[in-house]
Design an enzyme around this catalytic site. Structure first.
Site, PDB file in Angstrom:
ATOM      1  N   LYS A  15     -54.225  45.706 -92.769  1.00 15.10           N
ATOM      2  CA  LYS A  15     -53.807  46.563 -93.891  1.00 15.10           C
ATOM      3  C   LYS A  15     -52.335  46.339 -94.190  1.00 15.10           C
ATOM      4  CE  LYS A  15     -51.201  49.718 -91.501  1.00 15.10           C
ATOM      5  NZ  LYS A  15     -49.746  49.875 -91.636  1.00 15.10           N
ATOM      6  N   VAL A 104     -49.951  40.873 -83.743  1.00 13.63           N
ATOM      7  CA  VAL A 104     -49.843  41.955 -82.764  1.00 13.63           C
ATOM      8  C   VAL A 104     -48.501  42.673 -82.973  1.00 13.63           C
ATOM      9  CG1 VAL A 104     -49.637  42.418 -80.289  1.00 13.63           C
ATOM     10  CG2 VAL A 104     -51.283  40.716 -81.106  1.00 13.63           C
ATOM     11  N   ALA A 105     -48.522  44.021 -82.945  1.00 16.11           N
ATOM     12  CA  ALA A 105     -47.310  44.838 -83.147  1.00 16.11           C
ATOM     13  C   ALA A 105     -46.585  44.423 -84.409  1.00 16.11           C
ATOM     14  CB  ALA A 105     -46.384  44.764 -81.927  1.00 16.11           C
ATOM     15  N   ALA A 109     -51.689  47.047 -88.498  1.00 11.80           N
ATOM     16  CA  ALA A 109     -52.765  47.832 -87.873  1.00 11.80           C
ATOM     17  C   ALA A 109     -53.756  46.987 -87.080  1.00 11.80           C
ATOM     18  CB  ALA A 109     -53.497  48.678 -88.911  1.00 11.80           C
ATOM     19  N   GLY A 110     -53.257  45.938 -86.427  1.00  8.64           N
ATOM     20  CA  GLY A 110     -54.147  45.068 -85.647  1.00  8.64           C
ATOM     21  C   GLY A 110     -54.942  45.821 -84.586  1.00  8.64           C
ATOM     22  N   ASP A 145     -54.487  55.037 -88.215  1.00  6.65           N
ATOM     23  CA  ASP A 145     -54.890  53.997 -89.177  1.00  6.65           C
ATOM     24  C   ASP A 145     -56.376  53.636 -89.076  1.00  6.65           C
ATOM     25  OD1 ASP A 145     -52.328  53.713 -90.203  1.00  6.65           O
ATOM     26  OD2 ASP A 145     -51.806  52.096 -88.819  1.00  6.65           O
TER      27      ASP A 145
END
Ligand code: C5P
Length: 304
Positions: A15, A104-105, A109-110, A145
């Site tokens: 997202k 990642v991070a 919103a992984g 999320d």
């Protein structure tokens, strides 16, 4: 409860927040939000296989896989266990393999995407027949999320961002994503926001944005992109302001930090323009990698 399947595959998008208005924190440290999410064609793929009851295993492949925990601290495992507990699943466990493409991070919103994908995958794998409403409720327990990643498309998020309502969005949106060398922790960015800024009591999404989306006016959407966490993220990673400038100078219709960052997202009205911006960004040493994606796309869904 239906039959257990041997294997289910689910695809879940990343997202971007087209607008992120942040209000005051509540007693639990969560902030009141008014945000517009869009789901992008940058996907994690989840393979869920049935295994002995009581067994929950997780492995990762791809982007950043080596750095991710695979124990109970991972939201994907917590999603499987929460669903199993809520539906009293005793007839199967699950083995999960997640191919990561969402940084990642990265503010895309992984981790929440994986949790949403696991809810959809295990619901199908275990033959539970849980409704979308039931999954949304479980999703909100896992993270703010997660509900949006179940819904996808373009949607308004209120309260913690977990109360999601589709918004009218015409047109196709092409994005260039500039990935950072290091991640940012979402709680630290919100903490920095609390230190730097006085939050409005009632965060709102601008009418300029909702009107532009309804009309499918991509340049006007570009001009209306907005993120209240910008200064907080830049204060923790100052190079982000250079990255934003490079993308805008390269001809983006608008650019912003995605969520709590550090991924920077630039909007175009064509894939060609998005690729040209990607090329400009990729020569800057402060950018680890670039990706192109389009939106809106569907939320977490089973693929055959
Ligand atoms: O819900 P999730 O686990 O994704 O949130 C991560 C962190 O982001 C929270 O612990 C909180 O510090 C911050 N957050 C917030 N307000 C929100 C959503 C997230 O302060 N509405």
């Amino acid at each position: 409860m239906g039959n257990v399947l041997p294997e289910v595959r689910v695809r879940v998008p990343a997202k971007v927040n087209l607008s992120l208005a942040v209000g005051p924190a509540d007693g639990s440290g969560y902030h009141q939000l008014a945000t517009v999410f869009q789901a992008l064609s940058l996907y994690d793929d989840i393979q869920a296989s049935s295994t002995e009851p009581g067994t929950y295993r997780l492995s990762f492949r791809g982007e950043g896989a080596a750095f991710l925990p695979t124990d109970d601290t991972n939201l994907a495992i917590r999603a499987a266990k929460l669903l199993a507990r809520r539906f009293d699943v005793r007839h199967s466990g699950v083995q999960l393999m997640i191919r990561k493409r969402i940084p990642v991070a990265g503010g895309m919103a992984g981790g929440s995407a994986d949790a949403a994908g696991v809810l959809v995958a295990c619901n199908e794998l275990w033959g539970l027949g849980a409704s979308q409403e039931e999954l949304l409720e479980l999703g909100a327990e896992l993270g703010a999320d997660v509900p949006f990643l179940l819904v996808g498309g373009t949607a308004l998020g209120t309260e913690r961002g977990d109360v999601v309502m589709p918004v009218l969005a015409r047109g196709e949106y092409f994005w260039t994503l500039a990935l950072s060398h290091s991640g940012l922790s979402t709680p630290s960015v919100f903490n920095e926001f609390d230190t730097l800024e006085a939050a409005p009591l009632d965060p709102v999404v601008s009418e300029d944005l909702t009107t532009a989306l309804a009309q499918g006016d991509v340049p006007a959407v570009g001009a209306a992109l907005q993120n209240d966490l910008t200064q907080a993220a830049i204060s923790l990673q100052p190079i982000l302001s250079n990255i934003l400038q490079i993308g805008l100078d390269a001809g983006a219709l608008g650019g912003l930090i995605s969520g709590s960052g550090p991924t920077c997202a630039f909007l175009s009205d064509s894939a060609t323009r998005a690729e040209a911006i990607a090329e400009e960004l990729s020569i800057f040493s402060g950018v680890r990698a670039v990706r192109c994606a389009h939106g809106p796309v569907a939320g977490a869904h089973v693929v055959s």
